[in-house]
Design an enzyme around this catalytic site. Structure first.
Site, PDB file in Angstrom:
ATOM      1  NE  ARG A 247      -3.927  -1.983  -0.095  1.00  0.00           N
ATOM      2  CZ  ARG A 247      -3.835  -2.847  -1.087  1.00  0.00           C
ATOM      3  NH1 ARG A 247      -2.870  -2.730  -1.978  1.00  0.00           N
ATOM      4  NH2 ARG A 247      -4.699  -3.844  -1.186  1.00  0.00           N
ATOM      5  CD  GLU A 276      -2.272   3.474  -6.437  1.00  0.00           C
ATOM      6  OE1 GLU A 276      -3.255   2.877  -6.938  1.00  0.00           O
ATOM      7  OE2 GLU A 276      -1.376   2.888  -5.810  1.00  0.00           O
ATOM      8  CG  HIS A 295      -2.266  -0.446  -7.753  1.00  0.00           C
ATOM      9  ND1 HIS A 295      -2.850   0.251  -6.717  1.00  0.00           N
ATOM     10  CD2 HIS A 295      -2.248  -1.758  -7.348  1.00  0.00           C
ATOM     11  CE1 HIS A 295      -3.175  -0.589  -5.745  1.00  0.00           C
ATOM     12  NE2 HIS A 295      -2.816  -1.805  -6.110  1.00  0.00           N
TER      13      HIS A 295
END
Length: 336
Positions: A247, A276, A295
């Site tokens: 994370r 993000e 990601h």
């Protein structure tokens, strides 16, 4: 755990964020065929969820609002399709008796593979080589004369922070390429296969100077937030590399950018960030020796993704209907 109703309503609802996340037609059909006591339905894009949640005993998805959870008087079990459960842990769920499980087992293999790819990529100058290719520059002498040259991963020490499913899968792969693996978790506990040493959080200042590569596979909790900041970066070896596949909140990004700019840290690779995508003005985009991947650690083919999702959910449904303990249960107070 299960209610006495003859038919248990299982509602699946989420907004797909990519083509691979479109729920395949067979998923609900197989659930209803395999589990006669379950009436499973899929509500794409959350349409109709406000009404359906009131009759649902089981909810499968990515998020619930507080008002929806408050109306879900029959709800007994919530299952996240992600490893993360942040958007499901509303106060009504945390404070109530609803059991929460996660799909952590679904994503551990692709994320571990991505972490290993980032280790090897940093070790073998792949980001620099790509940039040289884009400039049509043959950089053989640049790489050979670079100081310090990247260490081979064989014989290097890897610190894995977070020894859940991803950490365990990464340790297996790291041992296969000859790394010395040190695991770090909240409490050291029992030995873990493919992990040479197991340390706990209080050992962090001792562990950081030993590692050539550090991979963060941590959940997002108050305890892990900015676990790596300016002080921790100073303790790392000057030629060590920091990799985050857990994370984004685990790293103080401003401190990391500063360390990279000043040469305090040799480099980093991030698959997750606090925001993000990072805004255009973020210093992350141009920080030296920093590789960003968007990601995609858990990305895999839809076939693998949904078959694994089904296997995890189906195994827990079998347990639920028999009144047996569920797998991958989340500690609602800790958040993982």
């Amino acid at each position: 755990m299960a209610s006495e109703d003859q038919t248990r309503a299982l509602t699946i609802s989420f907004r797909p964020h990519a083509t691979a996340w479109q729920l395949p037609d067979w998923f609900v059909r197989e659930l209803n065929l395999e589990f006669g006591e379950i009436c499973a339905s899929y509500l794409p894009n959350y349409q109709g969820l406000d009404e359906a949640i009131q009759e649902s005993e089981i909810f499968v998805g990515l998020s619930l609002r507080s008002d929806q959870a408050a109306r879900a008087k029959k709800l007994r079990w919530v299952h996240s399709l992600y490893a993360a459960v942040n958007h499901l842990l509303v106060p009504e769920i945390i404070q109530g008796s609803v059991v929460v499980t996660s799909a952590s087992a679904v994503h551990r293999i692709p994320v571990a593979e991505h972490a290993l790819a980032l280790i090897l990529g940093m070790a073998r100058w792949l980001p620099e080589s790509l940039r040289m290719q884009q400039r049509r520059h043959w950089g053989q002498s640049d790489i050979w004369s670079g100081r310090p040259f990247r260490k081979e991963v064989n014989g290097a020490t890897l610190g894995i922070f977070g020894m859940g499913g991803i950490g365990i899968e990464l340790a297996k792969r790291a041992k296969a390429v000859g790394m010395h693996v040190i695991g770090l978790r909240r409490r050291a506990g029992a030995a873990v296969e493919n992990v040479d040493e197991m340390l706990e959080v209080d050992d962090l200042p001792v562990l950081l100077p030993r590692c050539d590569y550090i991979v963060l596979a941590l959940p997002d909790t108050a305890q892990t937030r900015h676990m790596i900041g300016a002080e921790q970066l100073r303790l790392m070896k000057k030629d060590a590399y920091l990799i985050n596949v857990g994370r984004g909140t685990a790293i103080d990004e401003a401190a990391l950018v500063d360390a990279l700019q000043r040469g305090v840290s040799a480099g980093a690779a991030l698959d997750v960030m606090e925001k993000e995508p990072p805004p255009p003005e973020s210093a992350l985009w141009d920080a030296p020796n920093l590789l960003l991947t968007p990601h995609i650690g858990s990305a895999t083919s839809p076939e693998y993704l949904w078959r694994r999702q089904y296997q995890v959910l189906a195994e827990n449904l079998r347990r639920y209907l028999k009144g047996e303990p569920l797998l991958y249960v989340v500690d609602k107070m800790r958040g993982y």
